[in-house]
Design a protein around this motif. Structure first.
Motif, PDB file in Angstrom:
ATOM      1  N   ALA A   1     -47.342  54.306  75.562  1.00 36.70           N
ATOM      2  CA  ALA A   1     -47.786  54.964  74.210  1.00 36.70           C
ATOM      3  C   ALA A   1     -47.193  54.286  72.939  1.00 36.70           C
ATOM      4  O   ALA A   1     -46.892  55.050  71.971  1.00 36.70           O
ATOM      5  CB  ALA A   1     -47.574  56.556  74.296  1.00 36.70           C
ATOM      6  N   LEU A   2     -47.550  52.890  72.990  1.00 33.13           N
ATOM      7  CA  LEU A   2     -47.017  52.160  71.742  1.00 33.13           C
ATOM      8  C   LEU A   2     -47.907  52.568  70.649  1.00 33.13           C
ATOM      9  O   LEU A   2     -49.101  52.828  70.936  1.00 33.13           O
ATOM     10  CB  LEU A   2     -46.913  50.574  72.032  1.00 33.13           C
ATOM     11  N   PHE A   3     -47.673  52.392  69.242  1.00 33.02           N
ATOM     12  CA  PHE A   3     -48.562  52.613  68.134  1.00 33.02           C
ATOM     13  C   PHE A   3     -49.321  51.324  68.020  1.00 33.02           C
ATOM     14  O   PHE A   3     -48.653  50.214  67.557  1.00 33.02           O
ATOM     15  CB  PHE A   3     -47.711  52.790  67.161  1.00 33.02           C
ATOM     16  N   ASP A   4     -50.434  51.246  68.194  1.00 31.99           N
ATOM     17  CA  ASP A   4     -51.075  49.974  68.324  1.00 31.99           C
ATOM     18  C   ASP A   4     -51.470  49.234  67.037  1.00 31.99           C
ATOM     19  O   ASP A   4     -51.780  48.330  67.111  1.00 31.99           O
ATOM     20  CB  ASP A   4     -52.473  50.092  69.330  1.00 31.99           C
ATOM     21  N   SER A   5     -51.303  50.065  66.071  1.00 30.99           N
ATOM     22  CA  SER A   5     -51.645  49.468  64.675  1.00 30.99           C
ATOM     23  C   SER A   5     -50.127  48.656  64.179  1.00 30.99           C
ATOM     24  O   SER A   5     -50.104  48.141  62.961  1.00 30.99           O
ATOM     25  CB  SER A   5     -52.187  50.430  63.721  1.00 30.99           C
ATOM     26  N   MET A   6     -48.873  49.001  64.975  1.00 34.00           N
ATOM     27  CA  MET A   6     -47.906  48.252  64.438  1.00 34.00           C
ATOM     28  C   MET A   6     -47.227  47.154  65.397  1.00 34.00           C
ATOM     29  O   MET A   6     -47.535  47.357  66.665  1.00 34.00           O
ATOM     30  CB  MET A   6     -46.767  49.838  64.573  1.00 34.00           C
ATOM     31  N   SER A   7     -46.703  46.215  65.002  1.00 33.06           N
ATOM     32  CA  SER A   7     -45.995  45.520  65.920  1.00 33.06           C
ATOM     33  C   SER A   7     -44.983  45.901  66.825  1.00 33.06           C
ATOM     34  O   SER A   7     -44.422  47.165  66.474  1.00 33.06           O
ATOM     35  CB  SER A   7     -45.404  44.282  64.893  1.00 33.06           C
ATOM     36  N   VAL A   8     -44.522  45.147  67.614  1.00 30.18           N
ATOM     37  CA  VAL A   8     -43.299  45.815  68.530  1.00 30.18           C
ATOM     38  C   VAL A   8     -42.065  45.992  67.561  1.00 30.18           C
ATOM     39  O   VAL A   8     -41.515  47.075  67.864  1.00 30.18           O
ATOM     40  CB  VAL A   8     -42.877  44.398  69.610  1.00 30.18           C
ATOM     41  N   TYR A   9     -42.028  45.024  66.778  1.00 27.95           N
ATOM     42  CA  TYR A   9     -40.664  45.405  65.780  1.00 27.95           C
ATOM     43  C   TYR A   9     -40.736  46.858  64.982  1.00 27.95           C
ATOM     44  O   TYR A   9     -39.884  47.461  65.093  1.00 27.95           O
ATOM     45  CB  TYR A   9     -40.702  44.270  64.766  1.00 27.95           C
ATOM     46  N   ASP A  10     -42.061  47.000  64.709  1.00 29.89           N
ATOM     47  CA  ASP A  10     -42.174  48.434  63.761  1.00 29.89           C
ATOM     48  C   ASP A  10     -42.090  49.418  64.857  1.00 29.89           C
ATOM     49  O   ASP A  10     -41.838  50.628  64.440  1.00 29.89           O
ATOM     50  CB  ASP A  10     -43.382  48.379  63.189  1.00 29.89           C
ATOM     51  N   ASN A  11     -42.612  49.165  65.717  1.00 33.33           N
ATOM     52  CA  ASN A  11     -42.795  50.539  67.091  1.00 33.33           C
ATOM     53  C   ASN A  11     -41.253  50.769  67.148  1.00 33.33           C
ATOM     54  O   ASN A  11     -40.631  51.748  67.335  1.00 33.33           O
ATOM     55  CB  ASN A  11     -43.288  49.965  68.375  1.00 33.33           C
TER      56      ASN A  11
ATOM     57  N   LYS B   1     -45.352  40.629  67.777  1.00 33.05           N
ATOM     58  CA  LYS B   1     -46.745  40.780  68.523  1.00 33.05           C
ATOM     59  C   LYS B   1     -47.300  42.428  68.706  1.00 33.05           C
ATOM     60  O   LYS B   1     -46.321  43.325  68.401  1.00 33.05           O
ATOM     61  CB  LYS B   1     -46.773  40.642  70.291  1.00 33.05           C
ATOM     62  N   LEU B   2     -48.600  42.502  68.566  1.00 33.93           N
ATOM     63  CA  LEU B   2     -49.065  43.986  68.580  1.00 33.93           C
ATOM     64  C   LEU B   2     -49.152  44.320  70.059  1.00 33.93           C
ATOM     65  O   LEU B   2     -49.114  43.296  71.000  1.00 33.93           O
ATOM     66  CB  LEU B   2     -50.318  43.851  68.028  1.00 33.93           C
ATOM     67  N   PRO B   3     -49.053  45.520  70.359  1.00 34.00           N
ATOM     68  CA  PRO B   3     -49.025  45.863  71.807  1.00 34.00           C
ATOM     69  C   PRO B   3     -50.267  45.538  72.679  1.00 34.00           C
ATOM     70  O   PRO B   3     -50.146  45.119  73.898  1.00 34.00           O
ATOM     71  CB  PRO B   3     -49.164  47.517  71.679  1.00 34.00           C
ATOM     72  N   ALA B   4     -51.370  45.321  71.784  1.00 33.71           N
ATOM     73  CA  ALA B   4     -52.478  44.885  72.550  1.00 33.71           C
ATOM     74  C   ALA B   4     -52.711  43.477  73.212  1.00 33.71           C
ATOM     75  O   ALA B   4     -52.799  42.813  74.098  1.00 33.71           O
ATOM     76  CB  ALA B   4     -53.723  44.799  71.706  1.00 33.71           C
ATOM     77  N   GLU B   5     -51.656  42.762  72.391  1.00 35.40           N
ATOM     78  CA  GLU B   5     -51.187  41.126  72.978  1.00 35.40           C
ATOM     79  C   GLU B   5     -50.090  41.256  73.917  1.00 35.40           C
ATOM     80  O   GLU B   5     -49.820  40.182  74.516  1.00 35.40           O
ATOM     81  CB  GLU B   5     -50.641  40.379  71.740  1.00 35.40           C
ATOM     82  N   LEU B   6     -49.683  42.251  74.489  1.00 37.64           N
ATOM     83  CA  LEU B   6     -48.525  42.487  75.612  1.00 37.64           C
ATOM     84  C   LEU B   6     -49.084  42.578  76.905  1.00 37.64           C
ATOM     85  O   LEU B   6     -50.239  43.364  77.092  1.00 37.64           O
ATOM     86  CB  LEU B   6     -47.443  43.472  75.220  1.00 37.64           C
ATOM     87  N   SER B   7     -48.672  42.134  78.062  1.00 36.98           N
ATOM     88  CA  SER B   7     -48.768  42.958  79.314  1.00 36.98           C
ATOM     89  C   SER B   7     -48.682  44.214  79.584  1.00 36.98           C
ATOM     90  O   SER B   7     -47.704  44.543  78.768  1.00 36.98           O
ATOM     91  CB  SER B   7     -48.317  41.713  80.368  1.00 36.98           C
TER      92      SER B   7
END
Lengths: 245, 255
Positions: free
Chosen positions: A90-100, A135-141
């Protein structure tokens, strides 16, 4: 001392009772495995422990405070103490990992951006996620998303973590990574409730099991009490002889 | 009770409760200024080209239609009066809001709906923050600020479109056109149209957020909620326009 206590929990959806009378407690520093067949409402119980669902009747006590009747606004204090790890991160998909990861710090602490950066860097290092920072969540496994979700949940040092199927759909490597993380947090004294169908991981991390079925607690056992000689519903569920419905 | 009546009651109750939550949380800290500015940009600046095209075309078509009709009776000179009054009092605010109900309303519902089905809204709550404050209030304030400004722009562009057609196709003197507009449209006319826009903006934002937050059934549910959001906002704007027009009419009579 019980940090979580569920008393006569009853939950219905559109008149259909999912849970009729569920009661259990979780001691401080303990890892409780909440198991049962698919669709029997384990996640409903877990969500209720943080106020994301309201019980139809019954009580939920967190650190001596009854939370089931609290207003959304008043649950904030509870949610700082109790973290929830979602099944898909449930990561915020408009935010990078850092911002999450920065989100809970910016919302609940007075740290300046330099302090936040240091803490995020430490957390990413601890969770083996340094390369994912920008990275954005969509770019992660899927596995990395779950680990980021877990790292985010841990950012403000909760006392309790609620895991909703943290290893579902993961390969053995990522499952092991999650398992190691849960064990590491357990060693730090964090109390946890672990909902899963991944029995090897559950047996590796949980101190005690509560098995749900038919809207109630079907079986409750310490991990070291699990017996192959005299199997109850819990052992039969773990070995696949009983669906728990 | 029939399903349609139940749905209506659910919608009415749900949007009323959401509006009440927005009002009660609006004055509590923190207020996310960065998110509000972001929404003003998304709703206002990014909708401007669409509003310009819509308003310009509407003004041009109105001038042409009235021109062709009134020419038979020698009434071409009344075109600036009729067109400017129609645009300022009705067509500018209502057309702008209908177009924005589709663009903004659909955008709000699909974005929040996607967040709902991927548990991001739950994550906001689980992290001890309020989706009303972080998601709904910035969109409501953004719409309340941006949409009235867009409707003013639509009024200007609409009249400009009518002026172009009047001058080029209907042989009207542009100076005469502008003079007639300025002597016809008075402050009460402008306000009668302008004051409708915050109401329509509130409808678009609240209905869009409500359908987004109550999405069920995965991505299919997001599509269905988006459609319902646009239809509901559009109907509310059109029906609301009648009552607001009547209200302002009575008010002007009373003045």
């Amino acid at each position: 001392m019980a940090i979580i206590e569920v008393k006569h929990f009853n939950k219905s959806f559109d008149g259909h009772a999912v849970h009729k009378d569920v009661s259990f407690r979780v001691e401080k520093g303990e890892c409780l495995g909440l198991v049962g067949g698919s669709g029997i409402g384990k996640s409903v119980v877990l969500r209720s422990l943080i106020g994301l669902e309201k019980p139809t009747s019954g009580e939920i006590w967190i650190e001596g405070e009854e939370i089931s009747k609290l207003k959304e606004r008043d649950l904030t204090a509870i949610r700082k103490k109790v973290a929830y790890v979602f099944q898909n991160g449930a990561l915020f998909d408009s935010m990078s990992v850092y911002d999450n990861l920065a989100y809970p710090l910016r919302e609940h602490t007075a740290f300046n951006e330099d302090e936040i950066q240091t803490r995020i860097h430490d957390q990413l290092e601890e969770f083996g996620l340094l390369e994912a920072e920008g990275k954005l969540p969509a770019e992660l496994s899927g596995g990395m998303q779950k680990r980021v979700g877990l790292a985010r949940a841990m950012m403000i040092g909760p006392k309790v973590i609620l895991y909703d199927e943290p290893t579902a759909g993961l390969d053995p490597y990522n499952t092991l990574k999650i398992r190691e993380t849960v064990l590491r947090l357990k060693k730090k004294g964090v109390t946890s409730v672990f909902v899963t169908h991944d029995m090897p991981t559950a047996i590796a991390v949980c101190d005690r099991f509560v098995m749900l079925g038919e809207g109630r607690v079907l079986d409750e056992r310490r991990a070291d009490e699990l017996s192959r000689k005299d199997p109850g519903p819990l052992e039969r569920f773990i070995t696949g002889d009983y669906g728990g419905y | 009770m029939k399903a349609a009546q139940l749905d209506f009651l659910k919608l009415f109750g749900g949007t009323t409760i959401l509006s009440k939550q927005v009002v009660s949380e609006l004055f509590r800290r923190p207020l996310y200024f960065r998110l509000i500015v972001e929404q003003i940009y998304q709703i206002g600046i990014r909708s401007l080209p669409l509003v310009i095209v819509t308003a310009g075309s509407t003004g041009m078509v109105m001038a042409l239609q009235f021109g062709l009709g009134l020419e038979k009776f020698g009434g071409k000179l009344y075109i600036p009066k009729i067109v400017s009054l129609s645009i300022v009092r009705e067509m500018g605010p209502v057309f702008t809001c209908l177009v924005l109900a589709a663009r903004i309303g659909a955008g709000i519902t699909s974005e929040i709906g996607s967040m709902t089905v991927t548990q991001q809204i739950d994550a906001i709550r689980a992290l001890g923050t309020s989706p009303i404050k972080r998601i709904v209030i910035p969109r409501v304030i953004g719409a309340l600020i941006a949409i009235p400004i867009l409707s003013i722009a639509a009024n200007f562009v609409g009249i400009l479109g009518a002026l172009l057609v009047g001058a080029n196709d209907l042989g009207l003197d542009p100076v005469f056109f502008v003079q007639k507009v300025l002597t016809t449209v008075w402050v009460p006319d402008f306000l009668a149209g302008f004051f409708k826009t915050p109401v329509f903006a509130g409808i678009i934002a609240i209905v869009g957020c409500y359908f987004g937050l109550t999405v069920k059934g995965g991505t299919k549910g997001v599509g269905s909620a988006t459609r319902q959001s646009v239809v509901t906002s559009s109907i509310c704007i059109l029906v609301g326009d009648y009552f607001l027009t009547k209200f302002f009419w009575i008010f002007e009579q009373w003045l």
